[in-house]
Design a protein around this motif. Structure first.
Motif, mmCIF file in Angstrom:
data_model
loop_
_atom_site.group_PDB
_atom_site.id
_atom_site.type_symbol
_atom_site.label_atom_id
_atom_site.label_comp_id
_atom_site.label_asym_id
_atom_site.label_seq_id
_atom_site.Cartn_x
_atom_site.Cartn_y
_atom_site.Cartn_z
ATOM 1 N N UNK A 236 -5.903 -1.697 0.651
ATOM 2 C CA UNK A 236 -4.738 -2.571 0.470
ATOM 3 C C UNK A 236 -4.798 -3.737 1.460
ATOM 4 N N UNK A 237 -3.663 -4.057 2.110
ATOM 5 C CA UNK A 237 -3.631 -5.231 2.984
ATOM 6 C C UNK A 237 -4.508 -5.077 4.218
ATOM 7 N N UNK B 7 -15.755 -10.171 2.654
ATOM 8 C CA UNK B 7 -15.091 -10.547 1.405
ATOM 9 C C UNK B 7 -14.049 -9.515 0.987
ATOM 10 N N UNK B 8 -12.948 -10.005 0.404
ATOM 11 C CA UNK B 8 -12.024 -9.168 -0.352
ATOM 12 C C UNK B 8 -11.810 -9.865 -1.692
ATOM 13 N N UNK B 9 -12.010 -9.142 -2.776
ATOM 14 C CA UNK B 9 -11.837 -9.711 -4.116
ATOM 15 C C UNK B 9 -10.893 -8.809 -4.896
ATOM 16 N N UNK C 102 -3.448 2.971 6.126
ATOM 17 C CA UNK C 102 -4.049 1.711 5.676
ATOM 18 C C UNK C 102 -3.030 0.796 5.021
ATOM 19 N N UNK C 103 -1.768 1.202 4.970
ATOM 20 C CA UNK C 103 -0.696 0.355 4.458
ATOM 21 C C UNK C 103 -0.265 -0.616 5.563
ATOM 22 N N UNK D 91 0.817 -1.207 0.000
ATOM 23 C CA UNK D 91 0.000 0.000 0.000
ATOM 24 C C UNK D 91 0.850 1.255 0.000
ATOM 25 N N UNK D 92 1.913 1.247 -0.824
ATOM 26 C CA UNK D 92 2.811 2.404 -0.855
ATOM 27 C C UNK D 92 2.087 3.670 -1.314
#
Length: 261
Positions: A187-188, A201-203, A98-99, A88-89
């Motif tokens: 991101x992650x 869910x994450x897609x 959020x990185x 998440x750079x």
């Protein structure tokens, strides 16, 4: 397993100060690794990976390493550490918390230990067999994914609104149209929220091994499931569906597969 968990924590501890030194710095600059697009890398990325590689050289020199910034180091132990010093750079560069630092270890068949660490918030999500915990502002607690519920009541995340190709975006949209809430850009951290029971869910599409190996270990330890869009192992990257449970995984995967035929 105990030693892998111990060393994974050492890696995360080493990466924290290296990333925080540069985060929200007014002088932070980024190089573009992909001129046709914008794929930034900062000194924070490089410094964090160097710090983690130094720990591995001292603690587990026989293990292999795959890192986003410094490539592959061969090993002889049969175990590989997969490192993304800042996943998440773009968020890191923008100042959003959020990185995260991604750390995974395992054999060729996939990760057995994973950490998603968010240094600025001070949250660390770790997953291994019979071990799924989060440590942060609320102390230390167990990680557990959400119980099954209809897709119409689900919360779905992805990082980029375009997802991937036009076909992949259309497939994602077909799932999103049935979800209760769709969010973008974490991101992650989205995978960490899934492991913590916040979302369903994450897609995503087009991921690399260092993007997904740590989330796989954390989510599986918390009771979830992570595969490609056809239900196959995805630790080498590609199209990813991470789900809180098998029921909602199956609901979403059937839609994705029907649209990708």
């Amino acid at each position: 397993m105990g030693d892998l968990i111990r060393v994974a924590h050492l890696l995360a501890d080493a990466a924290r100060p290296a990333t925080l030194e540069h985060f929200r710095s007014t002088g932070l600059e980024a190089d573009n690794k992909r001129p046709a697009d914008f794929d930034p890398v900062t000194e924070g990325d490089r410094a964090a990976e160097r710090a983690m590689r130094d720990v591995l050289a001292a603690e587990r020199p026989d293990d292999a390493i795959i890192g986003e910034e410094y490539g592959t180091k061969e090993g002889t132990s049969g175990l590989t550490w997969v490192l993304d010093p800042i996943d998440g750079t773009r968020g890191y560069l923008s100042g959003t918390p959020t990185w995260g630092v991604l750390i995974a270890a395992g054999p060729q068949s996939g990760p057995v230990v994973g950490i998603i660490d968010q240094p600025y918030i001070g949250e660390r999500f770790i997953g291994a067999p019979n071990h799924a915990t989060v440590t942060g502002p609320h102390g230390t607690g167990a990680l557990r994914t959400r119980a099954a519920r209809p897709l119409s009541q689900s919360i779905l995340f992805t990082t980029f609104p375009e997802v991937g190709s036009d076909a992949e975006r259309a497939a994602f949209d077909a799932v999103a149209d049935q979800a209760q809430l769709v969010r973008y850009g974490c991101d992650c951290y989205a995978y960490a929220l899934l492991a913590a029971g916040q979302i369903d869910l994450v897609i995503e599409a087009g991921l690399n091994s260092y993007d997904i190996q740590a989330p796989i270990a954390v989510i599986q330890a918390a009771g979830g499931i992570v595969t490609d869009w056809d239900g196959n192992p995805v630790h080498n990257g590609g199209r990813v569906i991470a789900a809180a449970n098998r029921d909602i995984h199956q609901q979403a995967m059937e839609i994705l597969r029907s649209k990708m035929r």
